[in-house]
Design a protein around this motif. Structure first.
Motif, PDB file in Angstrom:
ATOM      1  N   SER A 218       0.785  -1.149  -0.042  1.00  0.00           N
ATOM      2  CA  SER A 218       0.004   0.103  -0.182  1.00  0.00           C
ATOM      3  C   SER A 218       1.282   1.521   0.175  1.00  0.00           C
ATOM      4  O   SER A 218       1.485   2.002   0.904  1.00  0.00           O
ATOM      5  CB  SER A 218      -0.684   0.151   1.663  1.00  0.00           C
ATOM      6  N   TYR A 241       3.602   1.153   2.934  1.00  0.00           N
ATOM      7  CA  TYR A 241       3.619  -0.359   4.049  1.00  0.00           C
ATOM      8  C   TYR A 241       2.489  -1.222   3.946  1.00  0.00           C
ATOM      9  O   TYR A 241       2.374  -1.488   2.385  1.00  0.00           O
ATOM     10  CB  TYR A 241       2.222   0.252   5.127  1.00  0.00           C
ATOM     11  N   ILE A 247       1.960  -4.727  10.333  1.00  0.00           N
ATOM     12  CA  ILE A 247       2.093  -4.340   8.600  1.00  0.00           C
ATOM     13  C   ILE A 247       3.757  -3.998   9.265  1.00  0.00           C
ATOM     14  O   ILE A 247       3.845  -3.024  10.073  1.00  0.00           O
ATOM     15  CB  ILE A 247       1.194  -3.553   8.747  1.00  0.00           C
ATOM     16  N   SER A 301      -2.334  -4.859   4.828  1.00  0.00           N
ATOM     17  CA  SER A 301      -3.071  -3.437   3.842  1.00  0.00           C
ATOM     18  C   SER A 301      -3.584  -3.305   3.149  1.00  0.00           C
ATOM     19  O   SER A 301      -4.159  -4.959   2.741  1.00  0.00           O
ATOM     20  CB  SER A 301      -1.381  -3.140   3.372  1.00  0.00           C
ATOM     21  N   ALA A 305      -2.524   3.926   1.179  1.00  0.00           N
ATOM     22  CA  ALA A 305      -2.976   4.711   2.033  1.00  0.00           C
ATOM     23  C   ALA A 305      -2.961   6.407   1.586  1.00  0.00           C
ATOM     24  O   ALA A 305      -1.908   6.606   0.798  1.00  0.00           O
ATOM     25  CB  ALA A 305      -0.960   4.548   2.731  1.00  0.00           C
ATOM     26  N   LEU A 314      -4.584   5.177   6.509  1.00  0.00           N
ATOM     27  CA  LEU A 314      -4.396   3.738   6.076  1.00  0.00           C
ATOM     28  C   LEU A 314      -5.204   2.611   6.423  1.00  0.00           C
ATOM     29  O   LEU A 314      -5.625   2.662   7.587  1.00  0.00           O
ATOM     30  CB  LEU A 314      -3.064   2.643   7.153  1.00  0.00           C
ATOM     31  N   TYR A 316      -7.210  -0.891   6.354  1.00  0.00           N
ATOM     32  CA  TYR A 316      -6.375  -2.215   6.263  1.00  0.00           C
ATOM     33  C   TYR A 316      -7.149  -2.755   6.766  1.00  0.00           C
ATOM     34  O   TYR A 316      -8.415  -2.640   7.388  1.00  0.00           O
ATOM     35  CB  TYR A 316      -5.018  -1.879   7.938  1.00  0.00           C
TER      36      TYR A 316
END
Length: 405
Positions: A218, A241, A247, A301, A305, A314, A316
């Motif tokens: 991401s 990420y 993560i 992820s 982001a 973010l 997730y």
């Protein structure tokens, strides 16, 4: 999303299901109403000040699932050297891009018969309303007789797509060889013709990450008002990420070659490592799992982001195991939540929603290739709305919307 073999002890109830996770939908959605917002709002964070988060999405119940398996798509597989119905089994886990006034979706699709029983390829579809999509007949990224064949025999999966300041698109995707998932990178000028570059971490640390489990990249980006998702440097570097146990973070100068962030000498992980994280003990965990909560078993992820004035948002995905997590959720449930990182220091976690904002609550989200899954991978700013695309039960694709404020 892919269920790692090392999670098998926690997922006895789903062990017989496929290793790969995604979202699929019914092929006859063309006749369904297109009104975004026709449905009940999804779960939202119930505690704390979450004004920074992008919440209050509404599942488009009038049209969901918006895409599913189809027997129409055919192409000649370059490895099998035969015609394959490449999306007849499952369709899920999409990335999205706004281009030329349309939303383009790059989605994962599986056929029924290959060396491993199925293979994943990435298809392309487009929409002028964000709900009804027209598919292209052949996949645009797939295992081939190229330099990366040995890593992709089991499939090319779970794309995330951003563009650079010049308009070149960069895709992070999972290359799967039947045993190991590896995070790979490709680029394209037009979303149809992709150049593969192989493992994102191939050059990092003298190649020590080449044969480690890695996926779900991401990249930190700016979501522009015209819909473009533009990778944006912070302190002279691109940031990503990634991971599907904990993560982690990685940096890059060119969006192709990435270096994972390792812990400083003497630094310890914030939580005990399990599953695939045990193979990467020196990496810096920036978003850990949480005991007793919905994200107890893994965090992974989601869409690229989002860099904002408040920080880096973010979205997730997470999986729950009741024995160590939320006892009110079924075994293996995938939900989605959000975290906020410092816009000047992507390693610094500022806030995190206390609970999920989306969970499986529709029949097509509860039952499929992998039960109890919503898996978020695509987010688009389009026609004054946010469109959030996700896989359902690793079988179909659905969408939820909310206005841009």
């Amino acid at each position: 999303m892919r269920i790692s073999p090392s999670h098998a002890p926690f997922l006895a109830s789903v062990a017989a299901l496929a290793l790969l996770a995604g979202c699929n939908s019914s092929p006859n959605t063309a006749a369904v109403a297109t009104t975004p917002g026709a449905g009940a709002p999804t779960d939202t964070a119930a505690a704390g000040n979450d004004s920074w988060a992008l919440l209050n999405f509404t599942k488009v119940d009038s049209a969901n699932p918006i895409m599913g398996p189809s027997a129409v798509g055919k192409f000649t597989d370059p490895i099998l050297k035969r015609t394959v119905l490449w999306e007849e089994k499952d369709v899920f886990n999409p990335a999205v891009v706004v281009r030329d006034g349309k939303i383009y979706m790059l989605y994962r699709a599986e056929n029924k018969i290959t060396t491993f029983g199925k293979a994943s390829r990435v298809g392309l579809a487009s929409s002028t309303d964000g709900v009804h999509f027209k598919r292209e007949p052949a996949p645009v990224l797939y295992p081939a007789n190229d330099a990366y064949k040995q890593y992709e025999t089991g499939g090319t999966e779970d794309p995330r797509v951003v563009e650079d300041a010049k308009g070149t698109y960069y895709m992070t995707y999972t290359a799967y060889d039947g045993k190991l998932a590896r995070l790979h990178v490709a680029s394209s000028p037009d979303l149809r013709h992709w150049t593969k570059y192989g493992n994102a971490f191939a050059q990092a640390g003298g190649g020590k990450y080449l044969d480690k489990w890695s996926k779900s990249g991401s990249i930190v980006s700016t979501y522009e008002p015209d819909g473009r998702i533009v990778a944006t440097k912070i302190k002279g570097k691109y940031w990503m990420y990634w991971g599907d146990a904990q993560i982690w973070l990685a940096t890059s100068d060119d969006l192709i070659h990435w270096t994972p962030l390792e812990m400083a000498p003497g630094e310890k992980p914030p939580v005990p490592l399990r599953a695939q994280a045990l193979t990467l003990p020196n990496l810096k965990v920036v978003l850990p799992t949480r005991a007793g909560k919905f994200d107890s078993d893994l965090v992974e992820s989601g869409p690229p982001a989002m860099l904002t004035d408040q920080g880096i948002r973010l979205i997730y995905n997470s999986r729950n195991v009741p024995a160590i997590g939320d006892k009110s959720l079924p075994e293996g449930t995938y939900t989605a939540a959000q975290a906020l990182f410092d816009k000047n220091d992507p390693t610094k976690l500022l806030q995190r929603t206390d609970t999920f904002f989306m969970r499986p609550d529709k029949p097509y989200e509860k039952t499929g290739q992998v039960n109890q899954v919503v898996f978020l991978e695509g987010l688009a700013r389009y026609k004054s709305n946010w469109f959030l695309y996700y896989g359902t039960a690793d079988s179909k694709i659905a969408v939820a919307t909310r206005p841009v404020e």
